[in-house]
Design a protein around this motif. Structure first.
Motif, short mmCIF file in Angstrom:
data_model
loop_
_atom_site.label_atom_id
_atom_site.label_comp_id
_atom_site.label_asym_id
_atom_site.label_seq_id
_atom_site.Cartn_x
_atom_site.Cartn_y
_atom_site.Cartn_z
N LYS A 214 0.85 -1.28 0.09
CA LYS A 214 -0.03 0.28 0.20
C LYS A 214 0.78 1.22 -0.03
O LYS A 214 2.01 1.23 0.49
CB LYS A 214 -0.90 -0.05 1.16
N THR A 215 0.26 2.45 -0.78
CA THR A 215 1.01 3.53 -0.75
C THR A 215 -0.11 4.51 0.10
O THR A 215 -1.22 4.48 -0.29
CB THR A 215 1.39 3.93 -1.99
N ILE A 216 0.60 5.63 0.61
CA ILE A 216 -0.25 6.40 1.59
C ILE A 216 0.31 7.97 1.39
O ILE A 216 1.39 8.19 1.46
CB ILE A 216 -0.26 6.23 3.23
N THR A 217 -0.62 8.53 0.87
CA THR A 217 -0.37 9.99 0.68
C THR A 217 -1.31 10.84 1.11
O THR A 217 -2.48 10.26 1.76
CB THR A 217 -0.47 10.48 -0.87
N GLY A 218 -1.21 12.12 1.58
CA GLY A 218 -2.06 13.09 2.29
C GLY A 218 -1.44 14.09 3.03
O GLY A 218 -0.05 14.42 2.97
N SER A 219 -2.29 15.10 3.67
CA SER A 219 -1.84 16.39 4.53
C SER A 219 -2.68 16.45 5.53
O SER A 219 -3.93 16.26 5.29
CB SER A 219 -1.58 17.54 3.51
N TYR A 220 -2.22 16.88 6.61
CA TYR A 220 -3.12 17.00 7.75
C TYR A 220 -2.49 18.01 9.00
O TYR A 220 -1.39 18.18 8.65
CB TYR A 220 -3.68 15.62 8.41
N SER A 221 -3.17 18.31 9.96
CA SER A 221 -2.61 18.70 11.12
C SER A 221 -2.59 17.85 12.32
O SER A 221 -3.30 16.92 12.31
CB SER A 221 -3.51 20.08 11.57
N PHE A 222 -1.54 17.88 12.79
CA PHE A 222 -1.32 16.95 14.20
C PHE A 222 -1.03 17.75 15.46
O PHE A 222 -0.20 18.79 15.42
CB PHE A 222 0.07 16.21 13.97
N THR A 223 -1.80 17.48 16.46
CA THR A 223 -1.79 18.25 17.89
C THR A 223 -1.92 17.39 18.77
O THR A 223 -2.39 16.42 19.04
CB THR A 223 -3.18 19.00 17.85
N ASP A 224 -0.73 17.74 19.57
CA ASP A 224 -0.60 16.69 20.61
C ASP A 224 -1.20 17.16 22.05
O ASP A 224 -2.15 18.11 21.96
CB ASP A 224 1.00 16.54 21.15
N ALA A 225 -1.28 16.33 23.23
CA ALA A 225 -2.14 16.83 24.40
C ALA A 225 -1.65 18.05 24.87
O ALA A 225 -2.51 18.67 25.77
CB ALA A 225 -1.87 15.72 25.22
N GLU A 226 -0.74 18.77 24.48
CA GLU A 226 -0.27 20.14 25.06
C GLU A 226 -0.76 21.08 24.01
O GLU A 226 -0.28 22.18 24.34
CB GLU A 226 1.21 20.09 25.48
N GLU A 227 -1.36 20.69 23.00
CA GLU A 227 -1.83 21.70 21.96
C GLU A 227 -0.59 21.93 21.13
O GLU A 227 -0.64 23.28 20.66
CB GLU A 227 -2.49 22.85 22.53
N ASN A 228 0.61 21.47 21.17
CA ASN A 228 1.57 21.81 19.93
C ASN A 228 0.89 21.15 18.84
O ASN A 228 0.62 19.96 18.85
CB ASN A 228 2.63 21.11 20.43
N THR A 229 0.93 22.23 17.86
CA THR A 229 0.64 21.73 16.44
C THR A 229 1.49 21.88 15.31
O THR A 229 2.21 22.77 15.29
CB THR A 229 -0.62 22.71 16.10
N LYS A 230 1.70 20.76 14.63
CA LYS A 230 2.35 20.91 13.35
C LYS A 230 1.58 20.44 12.23
O LYS A 230 0.48 19.60 12.30
CB LYS A 230 3.59 19.75 13.34
N THR A 231 1.70 21.08 10.95
CA THR A 231 1.16 20.41 9.68
C THR A 231 2.12 19.49 9.01
O THR A 231 3.49 19.88 9.12
CB THR A 231 0.95 21.89 8.99
N VAL A 232 1.56 18.55 8.48
CA VAL A 232 2.10 17.42 8.02
C VAL A 232 1.84 17.07 6.43
O VAL A 232 0.58 17.23 6.42
CB VAL A 232 1.96 16.20 8.82
N GLU A 233 2.76 17.12 5.91
CA GLU A 233 2.53 16.73 4.36
C GLU A 233 3.32 15.56 3.99
O GLU A 233 4.66 15.39 4.27
CB GLU A 233 2.83 18.09 3.46
N ILE A 234 2.84 14.44 3.46
CA ILE A 234 3.59 13.42 2.71
C ILE A 234 3.72 13.64 1.52
O ILE A 234 3.31 13.90 0.50
CB ILE A 234 2.59 12.21 2.76
N THR A 235 5.21 14.29 1.28
CA THR A 235 5.73 14.50 0.04
C THR A 235 6.16 13.39 -1.00
O THR A 235 6.18 13.65 -2.22
CB THR A 235 6.78 15.56 0.12
N THR A 236 6.59 12.43 -0.39
CA THR A 236 6.93 11.20 -1.07
C THR A 236 6.17 10.12 -0.52
O THR A 236 6.24 9.90 0.64
CB THR A 236 8.43 10.77 -0.83
N ALA A 237 5.33 9.42 -1.29
CA ALA A 237 4.33 8.41 -0.71
C ALA A 237 5.04 7.48 0.18
O ALA A 237 6.05 7.01 -0.07
CB ALA A 237 3.64 7.69 -1.97
N LEU A 238 4.22 7.33 1.39
CA LEU A 238 4.82 6.17 2.33
C LEU A 238 4.42 4.81 1.83
O LEU A 238 3.45 4.64 0.96
CB LEU A 238 4.07 6.44 3.54
#
Length: 294
Positions: A214-238
């Protein structure tokens, strides 16, 4: 008087050094936190890969023997594999329990797992997956809800809305859509929201899941329990081969406050390691985790 001047000068130097020391410590702590946050996100990615696999095979491989009652409602009732439900992929464990009910043009499929249900890959699964779909030929949308769906101690709740395509432009099956889930981790509850596409790029010409890749692509926001947020983009398919428990290849970019770091999963070798390069070019090897410490 000279003694007092000396004491004052010494105090100023001490304070100055202390300030530099504090600044260095803060920088180091920020760097450590960045590594920890990416390590957490990468471990959650491994969990979501398992969740995606259940979603994919539930949409593509399950077949139910249905009966119609006097009200016109069609239902297979609760069943285990081999008793009214066929899994062409061979992926679902024997401990899974299935129920499919059709009312009007809406079909609801429920897949439940008792505590400590071990699947074909050695993952410990529990909880419930509910899939709602229209029986209309023109509607390919599927709403997938996770209720305390647990993978190796990581608890997933929330929804994925997918469009399932049996044969895309590459001739492969895929699921594509939005994601809005929470996952309970050792570091607290995190959230993921965005888009995701999972495509079976190898092995789709056979029913068995064992030769799939399987290959996985996409983009999303990731927020931890302390509300630290990163935007994440899969630039080369997983890339996730069925024969490997971990994602073996691909690249993701993490952006926070205008700074970007890169996570490289490697050259396809099956291992639990990935390489993080931070914005300041610091390189760290991180370990992918599939189980909570608990």
């Amino acid at each position: 008087m000279k003694k007092n001047k000396f004491n004052i000068a010494f105090a100023i130097v001490t304070i100055t050094l202390g300030l530099f020391s504090c600044t260095d410590d803060t920088s180091q702590n920020q760097s450590t936190s960045a590594v920890e946050l990416v390590t957490l996100e990468a471990s959650v990615e491994e969990v979501e890969s398992v969740v995606d696999t259940y979603s994919l095979y539930a949409l593509s491989s399950l077949e139910f023997e249905s009966t119609t009652d006097v009200t016109g409602k069609t239902s297979s009732g609760k069943t285990k594999l081999g008793k009214g439900c066929k899994d062409r992929s061979g992926f679902f464990p024997d401990c899974a329990v299935f129920e499919e009910v059709t009312e009007g043009d809406v079909t609801t499929t429920t897949i439940s797992f008792p505590d400590d249900c071990e699947d074909r890959n050695g993952d410990i699964i529990s909880g419930t997956i509910t899939i709602v779909k229209s029986t209309l030929d023109t509607d390919k949308s599927r709403t997938i809800t996770f209720d305390v769906f647990t993978v190796n101690g990581y608890v997933t709740n929330g929804t994925k809305t997918h469009e399932y395509t049996a044969e895309n432009e590459n001739g492969n099956p895929q699921i594509e859509g939005s994601v809005n889930i929470t996952i309970e981790t050792d570091e607290g509850t995190i959230t993921k929201a965005g888009t995701r596409l999972v495509e079976v790029t190898a092995g789709s010409d056979t029913d068995t899941h064992k030769d799939d890749e399987k290959t996985i692509t996409g983009s999303y926001s990731f927020t931890d329990a302390e509300e630290n947020t990163k935007t994440v983009e899969i630039t080369t398919a997983l890339i996730k081969p069925a024969a490997c428990k971990y994602i073996a290849e691909g690249i993701k970019e993490y952006t926070e406050a205008g700074e970007t770091s890169i996570l490289d999963y490697g050259d396809g070798t099956c291992d639990n390691l990935a390489t993080l390069t931070e914005a300041d070019e610091t390189v760290t090897e991180i370990e992918l985790k599939r189980k909570r410490k608990r």
